[in-house]
Design an enzyme around this catalytic site. Structure first.
Site, short mmCIF file in Angstrom:
data_model
loop_
_atom_site.label_atom_id
_atom_site.label_comp_id
_atom_site.label_asym_id
_atom_site.label_seq_id
_atom_site.Cartn_x
_atom_site.Cartn_y
_atom_site.Cartn_z
N LYS A 64 51.57 93.49 40.45
CA LYS A 64 50.34 94.13 40.94
C LYS A 64 50.50 95.64 40.85
CE LYS A 64 47.39 94.04 45.11
NZ LYS A 64 47.34 93.59 46.51
N SER A 139 42.93 91.30 47.45
CA SER A 139 42.95 92.34 46.45
C SER A 139 43.77 91.99 45.20
CB SER A 139 43.51 93.62 47.05
OG SER A 139 44.87 93.43 47.42
N SER A 163 45.71 89.33 50.84
CA SER A 163 45.58 89.71 49.44
C SER A 163 46.45 88.93 48.47
CB SER A 163 45.86 91.20 49.26
OG SER A 163 44.78 91.95 49.76
#
Ligand SMILES: [Zn+2]
Lengths: 471, 470
Positions: A64, A139, A163
C-alpha cells in the site's frame, strides 16, 4: 516468458513452493504478475506504480502506498506527497526484503488512508475486480483489488478503522488487522498513530499467517511495538471443537446490515457450530453505540497533528506563494484533498482549548471503556464474530458525496480497532454475486486462534474467490 | 509612597549533553556543518517515529532528585502543536500535564538567612531547530527576506525547570541561578553555558505592595544571555512596573526582549490570538515509567549538592567567597584546611587565588600541610610560599622545609648585604640621590636576589631607604 502460472489462482504458499522447487524463478514470477498488471490494471487502477524485478530471491508482494519504500515514490494517495521519494524503508518493507520478497509496486489508497472506497485517492479510484462499477473498499482498496484480481500473490495494507478488513471483505480476500503494537509502524505515513496498524491481505488464511510471521515482532525503531507472546502458527485443523464464539447482540441488531450480508453471516455462524464451536450471544453495548463517534474524534485529532508536517518545505509538492505563509497555505490548499481537510478541521476543533475535555478527552475515556468491555467479553469467549462490512461492494459515487454514509462502512470494524484488538476478515459467502466477509475478533495477541477459526471456515466453505468475470 | 516587593519566577531551559538526540540517534554537538546531524526522525519525514533516549530520562530523574522533587512513576510525553519552520513535525514533543519531576525546592543562602525556592516542575522536551532570518531589520521572520533552518539542534534533549514565584530580588534570582547551574554542572548532565545557549532563562516579573499576598499582572523577559544581564533585566522591569503603578497606570501582560547593549526592554508585538497548543498525549511513545530501583539507585548516587555546601561554607565566609569555593570545586579542601587549623578567610584567599594559579590539583593536596602554609604565609618569603604551593600537590609533600625558611628580618644579617649592593651600583646611587626615587625598587630587588628571596622585603626597604638618604 516460459513459466506459465495462473496468477488468478496461485496462493502465496503455492508460489513459494514453486520458487522453492525451482519450477519458477523469482524473476519469472515477478514478470508474470507484471504481465497480469499490464493486462488488467488499466481497468482496476489497483497500482499507483510498479517496479521491475530487483534480484529478490522469493515471491513478489504489493505494498500500500502509505508504506515507505526507499528510492520509490510514496504518496499515501495524496498530491501533497507527489514526487516524494523516501530515503529509508519502512520496517515492514525491510522485513519483506529480508525475507526475499520483491516489491511489485505501490497500491492505491484513499488519501492518507482516510476513506472506505479508495475514491478519496488523489490519483483516481480503484475498482472492484468483481464489478468494476463498484468500489473495492478502502482505504486499502488497491491492495485488495490487486490480490483479488491476481495482480499480486499477497500484499500489505494499513488499518486504522477497518482499512485492511473492509476492502478484504469487499474483494473476497482474507485480511488481518493485527493486535496494536505487534507490527512496526516505522515508515508508515501516519494517519492516526494510536490506531494505525499494518496488516497482510492474501487469498488464504495460511498466506495471511505466513506474511504476519514475516512482518510482526518488536522493532527498536517503533517504541510502541512488542514481541509476540507466542510464535505464529500456520493453521491446519479443519475442526473447531471447543472454540467459544461470541456473537455481539448489538452488532447483529444494526439496521445498516444488508439482508444478503446478514444471511451469509448467519449461515457462517451455523457452519461454525457444525465445525464444533460453541456459540453464544454477548453484549458490547458501548462499543457499538459509542465506537463510531469516539473514533471520529480520536482519529481526526491525531490526524490533524500528524498532517501538520506537510508544508512543502522539505519534501513533496510545493505551490509557491509570495511569502512563506502564503507558500504553506497554497501548498496545503492544493495538496490536500477534501477528506484530509475535513478531518484536520474536525481534529483541530476536538483538541482546541475549551473543547478538549468535551471531545478528545471524553473520547479517550470512552475508549478505555471499550477496552474493558471487550476484555470482559474475552473472559467468556475465544473469538467474537460479526460481519466485516454491513454491505457488499457499493457502486462508485454512491457515498462519495455523503461522508457520514461513508463513515458507516466501518461501523463493525471500528470498535475492536479502538480496543487495539486483532481482527480477521474471511470470505463467508456471496450476496448479489459479491463477496461477503466474516469478521473474527480475538483478544490481544489472539491471532493464532483467529487463524485456526478462519482456516476451518475457509476449508469448509471452499468458495471460488476468483471474480467470476475473470475466471 | 509604599514600598514594593518584586515577585519573580523563572523558566529555565537546560540542554542536556547526551551523546545523541532526544528521540533519534543523531549526534548532539556544536559546530558541525549545518543540517549534517539529521535523520528522517528529527527532520520529520513521513512515517519516522521517535524513540526516547534512555540517558536523558535518567538525567531528568537525577536532576529532579537533586532539586528535591517527587519523581513521577508515570510521566507522559505530549504533543505541543504549533506551526513554525523550526519545528519539523508541526509539533514539539514535551511532557505536559504529567512531567517527570514535580514539587521540589532549592535553598538559596542570603545575608538575611536561607530562603527556600519552590520548583514547580522539571520536565523533558525536545529542542527546536535554529532559524536564521536573513534580510529585514528585526531578526524576526516577519520582514525577513528568507529564513535558513539548521536542524542540527532540532531534537536535542532539553529539561525545562519552572520555579514558583518565590524570588524577590534580582540578586536572589542571580544566586538561585548560580546555584542551579552549579548543581547541573556537578551532576554532569549539561555544560549549562548561557553564551552557548545550553542554559536559557526567561523571567516572569511582577511587583506588589510589600506585605501583600496578591499576585499582580506579570511580564515575561526573554533573551538574557548572562546572569548579570538577567539581574539587570529584572531590575529594569521592576523599576518600570513600579513607575507604572505609582503613576496610576496598570501593568499589562507583555513579553520583553532585553537588549544587552542599551539595557533597555523592548516589548514584543502582542499576538492577536492566544496560543492554543492543542496538547494531547503523544501516541507514538509509551509513558515514561522509571523503575523504583532505578530511582533509588540514582538517589543513592547523588553527591552532596552545592546548595548544602554553600550554606555550610557561608557559616564562616560571605556568599561570594563561598560561591567561588563551591563553584570551583574547592570547598571540600577549604573545609579540611580550616579543620586542620587554618583561618577561614585566609584559607579561602589562598585556595581560591594562589593555589588555583599554581596549577595544583585540589584533590591531591594534603589539607594539614596546606593549613601550615596558610598559617605561615606572612612569615615566610613570598617566593618560598609560591614555590611551596607549586609543589603542594606532589606525592609526600611536606611543608616543614619551607616553614624553616622564615624570612630574614635580622638587620645585622641584612646590613652588610645592603651595603655591598650600594657599593656595587654607584651610578644608580647617584641617580637616586639626584631625585630618581623609583630606583628604590631596583636596590631592594638586588638585595632580594642576593638573599635568594629570603629577606623580608619590608625590612630591606627600610634599610635601603636609610642607607641612601643623603
Ligand atoms: Zn535525527
Amino acid at each position: 516468458m516460459s513459466a506459465v502460472v495462473d496468477t488468478l489462482r496461485l496462493t502465496a504458499e503455492e508460489a513459494l513452493a514453486l520458487v522453492e522447487r525451482g519450477d519458477v524463478s523469482p524473476a519469472e514470477l515477478h514478470a508474470a504478475y507484471l504481465d497480469a498488471i499490464g493486462e488488467r490494471d488499466a481497468e482496476l487502477h489497483a497500482y499507483l506504480r510498479t517496479v521491475e524485478y530487483d534480484g529478490a530471491t522469493s515471491i513478489p508482494i504489493a505494498l500500500k502506498d502509505v508504506i515507505s519504500t526507499k528510492g520509490l515514490e510514496t504518496t499515501a494517495g495524496s498530491r501533497i506527497l507527489e514526487g516524494y521519494v523516501p530515503v529509508f524503508d519502512a520496517t515492514v518493507t525491510s522485513r519483506c526484503r529480508q525475507a526475499g520478497l520483491s516489491v511489485l509496486g505501490k497500491t492505491n489508497t484513499d488519501e492518507f488512508a482516510m476513506g472506505s472506497s479508495t475514491e478519496n485517492s488523489a490519483y483516481g479510484p480503484s475498482r472492484n475486480p468483481w464489478d468494476p462499477a463498484r468500489v473495492p473498499g478502502g482505504s486499502g482498496g488497491g491492495t485488495a483489488a490487486a490480490v483479488s484480481a491476481g495482480l499480486a500473490p499477497w500484499g500489505l495494507g494499513s488499518d486504522t478503522g477497518g482499512s485492511v478488513k473492509q476492502p478484504s471483505a469487499l474483494c473476497g480476500n482474507v485480511g488481518l488487522r493485527p493486535t496494536y503494537g505487534t507490527v512496526s509502524r516505522y515508515g508508515i505515513v501516519a494517519f492516526a498513530s494510536s490506531l494505525d496498524q499494518v496488516g497482510p491481505v492474501a487469498k488464504t488464511v495460511r498466506d495471511v499467517a505466513l506474511l504476519y510471521r514475516i512482518v510482526s515482532g518488536r522493532d527498536p525503531a517503533d517504541s510502541t511495538t512488542v514481541e509476540l507472546s507466542e510464535p505464529v502458527e500456520l493453521p491446519t485443523s479443519e475442526r473447531l471443537d471447543g472454540l467459544r464464539v461470541g456473537v455481539p447482540r448489538q452488532a447483529v441488531a444494526l439496521e445498516a446490515i444488508e439482508p444478503g450480508v446478514r444471511a451469509a453471516f448467519h449461515s457462517s455462524l451455523a457452519l461454525l457450530g457444525e465445525l464444533g464451536a460453541e456459540l453464544d450471544e454477548c453484549d458490547l453495548p458501548l462499543s457499538f453505540d459509542y465506537g463510531m463517534p469516539c473514533y471520529y474524534l480520536i482519529a481526526p485529532a491525531e490526524a490533524s497533528s500528524n498532517l501538520a508536517r506537510y508544508d512543502g518545505v522539505r519534501y513533496g509538492r510545493r505551490s509557491d506563494g509570495a511569502t512563506y505563509r502564503e507558500t504553506v497555505e497554497r501548498t496545503r490548499d492544493d495538496g490536500f484533498g477534501d477528506e484530509p481537510k475535513r478531518r484536520i478541521m474536525l481534529g483541530t476543533y476536538a483538541l482546541s482549548a475549551g473543547y478538549y475535555d468535551a471531545y478528545y478527552g471524553q473520547a479517550q475515556k470512552v475508549r478505555t471503556l471499550l477496552v474493558r468491555e471487550h476484555a470482559a467479553a474475552f473472559e467468556r469467549f475465544d473469538v467474537l464474530a460479526t460481519p466485516t462490512s454491513p454491505t457488499v461492494a457499493f457502486p462508485l459515487g454512491d457515498k462519495a458525496a455523503d461522508p457520514l454514509a461513508m463513515y458507516a462502512c466501518d461501523l463493525l470494524t471500528i470498535p475492536s480497532c479502538l480496543a487495539g484488538l486483532p481482527g480477521l476478515s474471511v470470505p463467508c459467502g456471496f450476496s448479489e454475486g459479491l463477496p461477503v466477509g466474516l469478521q473474527l475478533v480475538g483478544p490481544q495477541f489472539g491471532e493464532n486462534a483467529l487463524f485456526r477459526a478462519g482456516h476451518a471456515v475457509e476449508r469448509a466453505l471452499e468458495l471460488d474467490l476468483v471474480p467470476e468475470r475473470l475466471r | 509612597m509604599s514600598t514594593w516587593e518584586p515577585v519573580i519566577g523563572l523558566e529555565i531551559h537546560v540542554q542536556l549533553k547526551t551523546r545523541t538526540k532526544m528521540f533519534c540517534r543523531c549526534r548532539v554537538g556544536f559546530g558541525a556543518e549545518e543540517n549534517s546531524q539529521t535523520c528522517p526522525v528529527c527532520l520529520g519525514f513521513p512515517g519516522a517515529l521517535p524513540v526516547p533516549n534512555r540517558t536523558a530520562i535518567e538525567w531528568v530523574v537525577k536532576l529532579g532528585l537533586a532539586l528535591g522533587c517527587e519523581i513521577a512513576e508515570r510521566a507522559v510525553f505530549a504533543r505541543k502543536n504549533y506551526f513554525y519552520p523550526d519545528l519539523s513535525k508541526g509539533y514539539q514533543i514535551s511532557q505536559y500535564d504529567l512531567p517527570s519531576c514535580v514539587n521540589g525546592n532549592m535553598i538559596v543562602s542570603l545575608a538575611e538567612g536561607q530562603h527556600e525556592i519552590g520548583i514547580v516542575r522539571a520536565h523533558l522536551e525536545e529542542d527546536a531547530a535554529k532559524n536564521v532570518h536573513v534580510g529585514g531589520r528585526t531578526g524576526r521572520i516577519g520582514g525577513a527576506e528568507y529564513t535558513l533552518v539548521d536542524y542540527n539542534r532540532g531534537g536535542t534533549p532539553l529539561v525545562e525547570i519552572v520555579t514558583a514565584p518565590d524570588l524577590h530580588s534580582a540578586e536572589e534570582a542571580k544566586r538561585f541561578l548560580q546555584l542551579l547551574r552549579q548543581t547541573i554542572v556537578e551532576l554532569g548532565i549539561s555544560d549549562a553555558e548561557m553564551e552557548k545557549g545550553t542554559l536559557r532563562v526567561d523571567a516572569n516579573v511582577s511587583v506588589r505592595p510589600a506585605g501583600s499576598e496578591v499576585l499582580r499582572t506579570r511580564s515575561e523577559i526573554k533573551n538574557m544571555n548572562s546572569f548579570t544581564h538577567i539581574a539587570r533585566g529584572i531590575d529594569a522591569e521592576v523599576a518600570r512596573q513600579i513607575e507604572v503603578w505609582e503613576s496610576g497606570g496598570e501593568v499589562e501582560q507583555h513579553t520583553y526582549d532585553f537588549d544587552v547593549g542599551s539595557g533597555a526592554l523592548t516589548a514584543r508585538r502582542t499576538k492577536e490570538e492566544a496560543d492554543d497548543y492543542r496538547y494531547f498525549p503523544e501516541p507514538d511513545l509509551a509513558p515514561v515509567e522509571p523503575p523504583a530501583e532505578l530511582v533509588d539507585r540514582l538517589r543513592f548516587e547523588l553527591p552532596e549538592l552545592p546548595a548544602a555546601r554553600i550554606a555550610r561554607v557561608m557559616k564562616k565566609l560571605d556568599h561570594d567567597r563561598a560561591l567561588v569555593l563551591v563553584t570551583g570545586g574547592l570547598d571540600r579542601l577549604w573545609e579540611a584546611t580550616v579543620a586542620a587549623g587554618a583561618d577561614g578567610v585566609a584559607a579561602s584567599n589562598v585556595i581560591a587565588n594562589q593555589l588555583v594559579a599554581s596549577g595544583a590539583r585540589p584533590g591531591a593536596v594534603d589539607p594539614t600541610e596546606l593549613a601550615k602554609l596558610v598559617d605561615a604565609r606572612e612569615r615566610i618569603p613570598r617566593a618560598t610560599f609560591a614555590e611551596a604551593l607549586g609543589k603542594i600537590g606532589d606525592h609526600g609533600f611536606s611543608a616543614e622545609p619551607y616553614l624553616a625558611m622564615e624570612s630574614v628580618s635580622d638587620t645585622s644579617e641584612l646590613e652588610p648585604i645592603v651595603d655591598a649592593v650600594i657599593a656595587a651600583n654607584s651610578a644608580q646611587v647617584e641617580q637616586y640621590r639626584g631625585g630618581k626615587e623609583g630606583l628604590l625598587g631596583f636596590f631592594v630587588g638586588q638585595v632580594m636576589k642576593e638573599t635568594k628571596g629570603r629577606a623580608d622585603p619590608r625590612v630591606v626597604n627600610e634599610l635601603v631607604r636609610a642607607r641612601l638618604a643623603p
